[in-house]
Scaffold this active site. Structure first.
Site, PDB file in Angstrom:
ATOM      1  N   TYR A 146       0.602  -1.215   0.121  1.00 42.87           N
ATOM      2  CA  TYR A 146       0.283  -0.171  -0.222  1.00 42.87           C
ATOM      3  C   TYR A 146       0.863   1.245   0.112  1.00 42.87           C
ATOM      4  O   TYR A 146       0.163   2.559  -0.630  1.00 42.87           O
ATOM      5  CB  TYR A 146      -0.642  -0.060   1.070  1.00 42.87           C
ATOM      6  CG  TYR A 146      -1.835  -1.371   1.126  1.00 42.87           C
ATOM      7  CD1 TYR A 146      -1.654  -2.247   0.331  1.00 42.87           C
ATOM      8  CD2 TYR A 146      -3.320  -1.182   2.315  1.00 42.87           C
ATOM      9  CE1 TYR A 146      -2.834  -2.947   0.414  1.00 42.87           C
ATOM     10  CE2 TYR A 146      -3.483  -2.162   2.585  1.00 42.87           C
ATOM     11  CZ  TYR A 146      -4.106  -3.006   0.871  1.00 42.87           C
ATOM     12  OH  TYR A 146      -4.948  -3.835   1.343  1.00 42.87           O
ATOM     13  N   LYS A 195       4.245 -15.161   2.506  1.00 45.43           N
ATOM     14  CA  LYS A 195       3.967 -15.990   1.356  1.00 45.43           C
ATOM     15  C   LYS A 195       4.844 -16.289   1.111  1.00 45.43           C
ATOM     16  O   LYS A 195       5.897 -15.910  -0.416  1.00 45.43           O
ATOM     17  CB  LYS A 195       3.109 -15.692   0.442  1.00 45.43           C
ATOM     18  CG  LYS A 195       2.119 -15.542  -0.852  1.00 45.43           C
ATOM     19  CD  LYS A 195       1.368 -17.166  -0.584  1.00 45.43           C
ATOM     20  CE  LYS A 195       1.303 -17.580  -1.849  1.00 45.43           C
ATOM     21  NZ  LYS A 195       0.193 -19.167  -1.799  1.00 45.43           N
ATOM     22  N   ASP A 227      -2.935 -17.975   2.803  1.00 44.42           N
ATOM     23  CA  ASP A 227      -4.073 -18.501   1.982  1.00 44.42           C
ATOM     24  C   ASP A 227      -3.982 -19.975   2.854  1.00 44.42           C
ATOM     25  O   ASP A 227      -5.519 -20.290   3.288  1.00 44.42           O
ATOM     26  CB  ASP A 227      -3.205 -19.318   0.693  1.00 44.42           C
ATOM     27  CG  ASP A 227      -2.128 -20.014   0.625  1.00 44.42           C
ATOM     28  OD1 ASP A 227      -1.313 -19.527   1.132  1.00 44.42           O
ATOM     29  OD2 ASP A 227      -1.457 -20.756  -0.538  1.00 44.42           O
ATOM     30  N   ASP A 251      -4.420  -6.320   6.320  1.00 43.10           N
ATOM     31  CA  ASP A 251      -6.195  -6.115   6.018  1.00 43.10           C
ATOM     32  C   ASP A 251      -7.451  -7.427   5.970  1.00 43.10           C
ATOM     33  O   ASP A 251      -8.356  -6.708   6.411  1.00 43.10           O
ATOM     34  CB  ASP A 251      -5.764  -4.917   4.046  1.00 43.10           C
ATOM     35  CG  ASP A 251      -6.993  -4.328   4.055  1.00 43.10           C
ATOM     36  OD1 ASP A 251      -7.583  -4.299   5.548  1.00 43.10           O
ATOM     37  OD2 ASP A 251      -6.853  -3.944   3.022  1.00 43.10           O
ATOM     38  N   ASP A 255     -10.109  -8.377   8.497  1.00 50.64           N
ATOM     39  CA  ASP A 255     -11.630  -8.597   8.230  1.00 50.64           C
ATOM     40  C   ASP A 255     -12.460  -9.703   8.185  1.00 50.64           C
ATOM     41  O   ASP A 255     -14.201 -10.045   8.908  1.00 50.64           O
ATOM     42  CB  ASP A 255     -11.613  -7.861   6.901  1.00 50.64           C
ATOM     43  CG  ASP A 255     -12.405  -6.239   7.037  1.00 50.64           C
ATOM     44  OD1 ASP A 255     -11.716  -5.519   7.995  1.00 50.64           O
ATOM     45  OD2 ASP A 255     -12.630  -5.690   5.972  1.00 50.64           O
TER      46      ASP A 255
END
Ligand code: NAD
Length: 361
Positions: A146, A195, A227, A251, A255
């Site tokens: 980001y 990852k 994942d 992020d 959620d």
């Protein structure tokens, strides 16, 4: 102890829910012998109304002079509020981004707690959540995808977009230290999510996290691919204590974790820098649809105040007392409208604040 706390009541339901959190803090002060020096600060729409901008430099300086800041939420209904007729850099949300940046808040903490009493709100099967769960997601907030360079250009006649994901070892180390420190106050287990089977940034992440782990022999460290973590959150949420992860993964995962707890009115959060300073706020917004009705759920803000006592002031006993009082109020059957279910007693914002205060001992 005297606690110097910046108070941002904010917009919409902000003043209602912060008032209840202050009531609870004051009760904790009475019982445990602490006093507060509150400094009211303006942010968002409330600041626009007074100063014409969502955050002034003076407010930033005042926030920095406090030991921690407790905040409601900011913003209004974009369809009707005059704040949204201003250019984007002068709207309420711009103030929020600016204060986070100015205070160098690089670590975002979001607890995801499923209280046994609210398990009906959890979309998972009951056998997966029996007894509830309690995890803390620590997300890196100021680096990664980001904040990297980005551009869109034509390459060989084809429109191509690029976003860079960069982390340096210092950025990883400082958040890893925060995560291990917090694990020491909890069940001493960190699951670092990356990852590393694909990304160089994740391989560096893993290496630095392992180095930091050596200083915390009591904490168990596991690595999990992102994942797999997304699956494990809905398959076996009880396995998690502290999840440590980079910005974008955090992020998405935070959620996902909040969805499996039920109501937005229950979700606390904190953003920390590399000192004890933190900004503590509910995860939800300013809920203009219910503002001024006295029905908002203040529990997320009250639990954010408990996080403030724990992480900025090291007052663990006092934080435990708030969390226990919230759990007891739920056990005793009291609910605000957003978490109401059959057979329970519906109360308003101020009433649930009072009920929590009564249970602080
Ligand atoms: P919201 O979180 O304010 O509301 C979504 C829904 O959840 C609404 O139905 C609302 O009534 C309900 N809700 C939220 N908090 C609640 C509480 N404590 N008790 C009971 N119900 C609650 O999200 P939104 O409607 O998308 O945004 C409204 C405003 O809030 C916007 O201006 C947005 O920019 C702002 N916002 C601010 C923050 C922040 O201050 N950190 C975060 C998110 C959104």
């Amino acid at each position: 102890m005297e606690l110097k706390v910046g108070i941002i009541k904010g917009d919409g339901i902000g003043p209602e829910i912060v008032t209840e959190a202050m009531k609870v803090l004051n009760k904790v002060g009475e019982v445990y012998g602490h006093s507060y020096l509150y400094k009211e600060l303006l942010l968002g729409g409330a600041s626009i109304d007074v100063h014409g901008v969502p955050l002034t430099d003076e407010t930033i300086a005042e926030a920095k002079s406090c030991d921690a800041v407790l905040m409601g939420s900011i913003g209004g209904d974009a369809k009707v509020s005059p704040w949204y007729k201003l250019e984007p850099s002068k709207r309420p949300e711009a103030g929020l981004l600016k204060i986070r940046k100015s205070l160098n808040l690089f670590a975002n903490l979001r607890p995801a707690v499923l209280y046994d009493e609210l398990k009906g709100a959890c979309p998972l099967k009951e056998e997966l959540t029996e007894g509830g769960f309690d995890m803390m997601i620590m997300r890196e907030l100021t680096g990664g995808l980001y904040f990297g360079n980005r551009y869109t250009s034509e390459v060989d006649g084809v429109m191509t977009a690029c976003d860079e994901l960069t982390y340096n070892e210092n950025e990883i180390r400082r958040i890893a230290i925060r995560a291990f420190d917090i694990a020491m106050k909890r069940n001493k287990k960190v699951i670092s999510v990356d990852k590393a089977n694909v990304l160089d940034s994740s391989r560096l992440w893993r290496k630095v996290v392992e180095e930091v782990a050596k200083d915390y022999p009591e904490v168990t460290l596991e690595h999990m691919l992102v994942d797999n973590c997304a699956m494990q959150l809905v398959k076996n949420p009880k396995q998690f204590d502290v999840i440590l992860t980079e910005n974008m993964f955090g992020d998405i995962l935070s959620d996902e974790a909040s969805m499996i707890t039920g109501s937005i009115g229950m979700l606390a959060s904190a953003s920390l820098n590399d000192t004890k300073f933190g900004l503590y706020e509910p995860s939800g917004g300013s809920a203009p649809d219910i503002a001024g009705k006295g029905i908002a759920n203040p529990i997320a803000t009250i639990l954010s105040a408990a996080m403030m006592l724990r992480f900025s002031f090291d007052l663990d006993k006092e934080a435990d007392a708030i969390e226990a009082a919230v759990a007891q109020v739920l056990k005793d059957g009291y609910r605000t409208i957003d978490i109401m279910s059959e057979g329970k007693v519906q109360v308003n914002t101020a009433e649930i604040g009072n009920l929590i205060c009564e249970r602080i001992a």
